[in-house]
Write an enzyme that holds these catalytic residues in place. Structure first.
Site, PDB file in Angstrom:
ATOM      1  N   THR A 145     -31.616   5.196 -26.746  1.00  0.00           N
ATOM      2  CA  THR A 145     -30.062   5.094 -25.849  1.00  0.00           C
ATOM      3  C   THR A 145     -30.225   4.681 -24.304  1.00  0.00           C
ATOM      4  O   THR A 145     -31.458   4.973 -24.480  1.00  0.00           O
ATOM      5  CB  THR A 145     -29.250   6.612 -26.436  1.00  0.00           C
ATOM      6  OG1 THR A 145     -27.878   6.688 -25.046  1.00  0.00           O
ATOM      7  CG2 THR A 145     -30.321   7.975 -25.832  1.00  0.00           C
ATOM      8  N   THR A 146     -29.059   5.357 -23.475  1.00  0.00           N
ATOM      9  CA  THR A 146     -30.165   5.000 -22.401  1.00  0.00           C
ATOM     10  C   THR A 146     -30.768   5.891 -21.967  1.00  0.00           C
ATOM     11  O   THR A 146     -30.075   6.812 -21.256  1.00  0.00           O
ATOM     12  CB  THR A 146     -28.221   4.754 -21.611  1.00  0.00           C
ATOM     13  OG1 THR A 146     -27.126   4.041 -22.519  1.00  0.00           O
ATOM     14  CG2 THR A 146     -28.868   3.692 -19.830  1.00  0.00           C
ATOM     15  N   ARG A 168     -26.534  -3.846 -31.111  1.00  0.00           N
ATOM     16  CA  ARG A 168     -27.203  -2.951 -32.347  1.00  0.00           C
ATOM     17  C   ARG A 168     -25.427  -1.833 -32.561  1.00  0.00           C
ATOM     18  O   ARG A 168     -25.841  -1.498 -34.158  1.00  0.00           O
ATOM     19  CB  ARG A 168     -27.951  -1.865 -32.091  1.00  0.00           C
ATOM     20  CG  ARG A 168     -27.424  -0.522 -31.019  1.00  0.00           C
ATOM     21  CD  ARG A 168     -28.747  -0.125 -30.480  1.00  0.00           C
ATOM     22  NE  ARG A 168     -29.657  -0.156 -30.105  1.00  0.00           N
ATOM     23  CZ  ARG A 168     -30.970  -0.242 -29.569  1.00  0.00           C
ATOM     24  NH1 ARG A 168     -30.936   1.590 -29.055  1.00  0.00           N
ATOM     25  NH2 ARG A 168     -32.410  -1.096 -28.346  1.00  0.00           N
ATOM     26  N   ASN A 201     -16.010   7.336 -25.388  1.00  0.00           N
ATOM     27  CA  ASN A 201     -16.863   5.737 -26.225  1.00  0.00           C
ATOM     28  C   ASN A 201     -16.769   6.217 -27.196  1.00  0.00           C
ATOM     29  O   ASN A 201     -17.158   6.696 -28.202  1.00  0.00           O
ATOM     30  CB  ASN A 201     -18.197   6.682 -25.261  1.00  0.00           C
ATOM     31  CG  ASN A 201     -19.297   5.406 -26.055  1.00  0.00           C
ATOM     32  OD1 ASN A 201     -19.613   4.364 -26.651  1.00  0.00           O
ATOM     33  ND2 ASN A 201     -20.745   5.008 -24.572  1.00  0.00           N
ATOM     34  N   GLU A 253     -19.941  -1.023 -20.064  1.00  0.00           N
ATOM     35  CA  GLU A 253     -20.933  -1.231 -20.111  1.00  0.00           C
ATOM     36  C   GLU A 253     -22.059  -1.486 -20.192  1.00  0.00           C
ATOM     37  O   GLU A 253     -21.825  -2.257 -21.715  1.00  0.00           O
ATOM     38  CB  GLU A 253     -21.637   0.229 -20.389  1.00  0.00           C
ATOM     39  CG  GLU A 253     -21.109   1.618 -20.031  1.00  0.00           C
ATOM     40  CD  GLU A 253     -21.933   2.868 -20.941  1.00  0.00           C
ATOM     41  OE1 GLU A 253     -22.484   2.807 -21.713  1.00  0.00           O
ATOM     42  OE2 GLU A 253     -20.730   4.403 -21.061  1.00  0.00           O
ATOM     43  N   HIS A 270     -20.529  -0.633 -24.810  1.00  0.00           N
ATOM     44  CA  HIS A 270     -21.709  -0.203 -24.589  1.00  0.00           C
ATOM     45  C   HIS A 270     -21.826  -1.903 -25.330  1.00  0.00           C
ATOM     46  O   HIS A 270     -22.425  -1.222 -26.564  1.00  0.00           O
ATOM     47  CB  HIS A 270     -22.509  -0.047 -24.460  1.00  0.00           C
ATOM     48  CG  HIS A 270     -23.547  -0.248 -23.579  1.00  0.00           C
ATOM     49  ND1 HIS A 270     -24.734   0.724 -23.652  1.00  0.00           N
ATOM     50  CD2 HIS A 270     -24.150  -1.401 -23.256  1.00  0.00           C
ATOM     51  CE1 HIS A 270     -26.056   0.167 -23.370  1.00  0.00           C
ATOM     52  NE2 HIS A 270     -25.735  -0.538 -23.094  1.00  0.00           N
ATOM     53  N   ASP A 294     -18.969   3.617 -29.876  1.00  0.00           N
ATOM     54  CA  ASP A 294     -20.103   2.603 -29.836  1.00  0.00           C
ATOM     55  C   ASP A 294     -20.586   3.317 -30.933  1.00  0.00           C
ATOM     56  O   ASP A 294     -20.780   2.627 -31.826  1.00  0.00           O
ATOM     57  CB  ASP A 294     -21.053   3.026 -28.684  1.00  0.00           C
ATOM     58  CG  ASP A 294     -20.936   2.713 -26.666  1.00  0.00           C
ATOM     59  OD1 ASP A 294     -20.499   1.573 -27.281  1.00  0.00           O
ATOM     60  OD2 ASP A 294     -22.063   2.277 -26.631  1.00  0.00           O
ATOM     61  N   HIS A 295     -20.390   4.372 -31.070  1.00  0.00           N
ATOM     62  CA  HIS A 295     -21.146   5.318 -32.457  1.00  0.00           C
ATOM     63  C   HIS A 295     -19.854   5.284 -33.887  1.00  0.00           C
ATOM     64  O   HIS A 295     -20.572   5.555 -34.372  1.00  0.00           O
ATOM     65  CB  HIS A 295     -21.730   6.681 -32.323  1.00  0.00           C
ATOM     66  CG  HIS A 295     -22.773   6.503 -31.056  1.00  0.00           C
ATOM     67  ND1 HIS A 295     -23.604   5.511 -31.717  1.00  0.00           N
ATOM     68  CD2 HIS A 295     -22.515   6.797 -30.251  1.00  0.00           C
ATOM     69  CE1 HIS A 295     -24.229   5.421 -30.406  1.00  0.00           C
ATOM     70  NE2 HIS A 295     -24.301   6.560 -28.784  1.00  0.00           N
ATOM     71  N   ARG A 338     -24.951  -3.619 -26.314  1.00  0.00           N
ATOM     72  CA  ARG A 338     -26.583  -3.742 -26.220  1.00  0.00           C
ATOM     73  C   ARG A 338     -26.832  -5.466 -26.191  1.00  0.00           C
ATOM     74  O   ARG A 338     -26.150  -5.976 -27.362  1.00  0.00           O
ATOM     75  CB  ARG A 338     -26.848  -2.591 -26.414  1.00  0.00           C
ATOM     76  CG  ARG A 338     -26.740  -1.550 -26.554  1.00  0.00           C
ATOM     77  CD  ARG A 338     -27.751  -0.810 -26.826  1.00  0.00           C
ATOM     78  NE  ARG A 338     -28.583   0.105 -26.498  1.00  0.00           N
ATOM     79  CZ  ARG A 338     -29.481   0.182 -25.559  1.00  0.00           C
ATOM     80  NH1 ARG A 338     -28.344   1.266 -25.359  1.00  0.00           N
ATOM     81  NH2 ARG A 338     -30.599   0.255 -25.140  1.00  0.00           N
ATOM     82  N   GLU A 377     -22.001   6.342 -11.711  1.00  0.00           N
ATOM     83  CA  GLU A 377     -21.931   7.742 -12.763  1.00  0.00           C
ATOM     84  C   GLU A 377     -22.852   8.432 -12.591  1.00  0.00           C
ATOM     85  O   GLU A 377     -24.492   7.564 -13.278  1.00  0.00           O
ATOM     86  CB  GLU A 377     -21.286   6.375 -14.496  1.00  0.00           C
ATOM     87  CG  GLU A 377     -21.267   7.752 -14.950  1.00  0.00           C
ATOM     88  CD  GLU A 377     -21.102   7.001 -16.765  1.00  0.00           C
ATOM     89  OE1 GLU A 377     -19.267   6.250 -16.605  1.00  0.00           O
ATOM     90  OE2 GLU A 377     -21.466   7.903 -17.167  1.00  0.00           O
ATOM     91  N   HIS A 437     -22.704  11.528 -20.640  1.00  0.00           N
ATOM     92  CA  HIS A 437     -24.261  11.185 -21.723  1.00  0.00           C
ATOM     93  C   HIS A 437     -24.670  12.436 -21.911  1.00  0.00           C
ATOM     94  O   HIS A 437     -25.032  13.393 -21.489  1.00  0.00           O
ATOM     95  CB  HIS A 437     -25.866  10.561 -20.956  1.00  0.00           C
ATOM     96  CG  HIS A 437     -26.282  10.148 -21.971  1.00  0.00           C
ATOM     97  ND1 HIS A 437     -27.556  10.814 -22.446  1.00  0.00           N
ATOM     98  CD2 HIS A 437     -26.778   8.530 -22.006  1.00  0.00           C
ATOM     99  CE1 HIS A 437     -28.192   9.826 -23.207  1.00  0.00           C
ATOM    100  NE2 HIS A 437     -27.648   8.500 -23.177  1.00  0.00           N
ATOM    101  N   GLY A 445     -19.339  10.014 -25.795  1.00  0.00           N
ATOM    102  CA  GLY A 445     -18.718   9.083 -27.008  1.00  0.00           C
ATOM    103  C   GLY A 445     -19.911  10.213 -28.144  1.00  0.00           C
ATOM    104  O   GLY A 445     -19.212  10.846 -29.066  1.00  0.00           O
TER     105      GLY A 445
HETATM  106  N1  PXP Z   1     -22.325   6.896 -20.182  1.00  0.00           N
HETATM  107  C1  PXP Z   1     -22.729   6.037 -20.093  1.00  0.00           C
HETATM  108  C2  PXP Z   1     -23.201   5.161 -18.748  1.00  0.00           C
HETATM  109  C3  PXP Z   1     -23.705   5.823 -21.026  1.00  0.00           C
HETATM  110  O1  PXP Z   1     -24.881   4.593 -20.847  1.00  0.00           O
HETATM  111  C4  PXP Z   1     -23.472   6.556 -22.142  1.00  0.00           C
HETATM  112  C5  PXP Z   1     -24.127   5.977 -23.416  1.00  0.00           C
HETATM  113  O2  PXP Z   1     -23.891   5.387 -23.919  1.00  0.00           O
HETATM  114  C6  PXP Z   1     -22.824   7.288 -21.862  1.00  0.00           C
HETATM  115  C7  PXP Z   1     -21.903   8.058 -21.261  1.00  0.00           C
HETATM  116  C8  PXP Z   1     -22.202   8.830 -23.372  1.00  0.00           C
HETATM  117  O3  PXP Z   1     -23.209   9.704 -23.240  1.00  0.00           O
HETATM  118  P1  PXP Z   1     -22.549   9.773 -24.848  1.00  0.00           P
HETATM  119  O4  PXP Z   1     -23.056   9.261 -26.338  1.00  0.00           O
HETATM  120  O5  PXP Z   1     -24.652  10.813 -24.890  1.00  0.00           O
HETATM  121  O6  PXP Z   1     -21.871  10.939 -24.767  1.00  0.00           O
END
Ligand code: PXP
Length: 249
Positions: free
Chosen positions: A105-106, A54, A12, A75, A48, A14-15, A50, A156, A199, A221
């Site tokens: 976060t989620t 963000r 992932n 996502e 993801h 995202d960050h 959003r 998931e 997650h 991620g």
């Molecule tokens: N799976 C899903 C469905 C998520 O929403 C996220 C966070 O965006 C992750 C996995 C990855 O989580 P992390 O960034 O904490 O590893």
């Protein structure tokens, strides 16, 4: 290692976009991170989009669809706007996640059981254009049964509660969370669902989850991107891959 044994790693990114957006420019580029992740052996890239944009942007999703050689796991919240975006891009997979604007976060899994009808209608067009639909849920039998009834192919499982309990030294609770994840992986698999998990996973928490034989994919991620600061993205991913392979071999 057989194909059944091999656990896929979705990275992932995202960050990377979070860091980029901190300065409002175009550096660091999540697409560049995605290509490095591919080279390091990621089996897929997760992003993801959003509602508040963000981190990942609409342009990032378009760019990922163009440059990736591995599947994109897109996502998104179950909203009309996101459905239109997914139908336009047709990513390999769409993972439905809960999204509240105020949360960091989620935080929890999707409430499928309460929204069964709406979600069944929501995912039908996505499946019709060939997206694999995955639902991000807690390790809860009711939610899994509902995900199965609405026609999801994948669930998931949310590993956040297990990871938080580990980080905070609440080990009895961690072990109970892990047991629930183990039991619900087996239950979902018995219904014919493909099981993913993710997650909050890191080098300390990944192996017990990677050891569940029914889990086919982990999405990771935040920890990988954080660790990349210290050892570089490719080595950070390679170490995660090594830990996953170690328990499956
Ligand atoms: N799976 C899903 C469905 C998520 O929403 C996220 C966070 O965006 C992750 C996995 C990855 O989580 P992390 O960034 O904490 O590893």
């Amino acid at each position: 290692m057989t194909d059944e044994q091999r656990l896929r790693l979705g990275v992932n990114i995202d960050h990377v976009a979070t860091v980029r957006n901190a300065r409002g420019g175009d550096y660091p580029d999540p697409l560049r991170a995605a290509k490095i992740a591919e080279k390091a052996g990621a089996d897929g890239i997760t992003a993801h989009l959003r509602e508040d944009r963000r981190h990942i942007s609409d342009a990032d999703i378009a760019g990922l669809m163009e440059v990736l050689d591995v599947p994109l796991n897109f996502e998104m919240a179950a909203t009309e706007e996101m459905q239109q975006i997914a139908l336009r891009h047709r990513p390999h997979a769409v993972c439905l996640v809960p999204e509240k604007r105020e949360e960091r976060t989620t935080e929890g899994g999707l409430e499928v059981a309460r929204e069964e009808n709406r979600l069944a209608h929501f995912i039908a067009p996505l499946r019709d254009v060939g997206c694999r639909v995955s639902i991000f849920i807690a390790a809860d039998r009711k939610q899994i049964e509902a995900a199965n009834r609405i026609g999801a192919e994948v669930i998931e499982l949310h590993t956040g509660a297990y990871c938080d309990a580990h980080a905070e030294g609440r080990y009895d609770e961690r072990d109970r969370e892990l047991q629930a994840l183990r039991d619900m992986s087996a239950f979902a698999h018995s219904l014919g669902l493909e099981v993913h998990a993710g997650h909050g996973l890191n080098y300390e928490t990944v192996q017990p989850v990677a050891a569940f034989p029914e889990v086919r994919e982990l999405n990771i991620g935040h920890f990988i991107i954080g660790e990349a600061i210290f050892r570089g993205l490719e080595p950070a991913i390679l170490e995660m891959r090594r830990l996953m392979d170690e328990v499956r071999s």
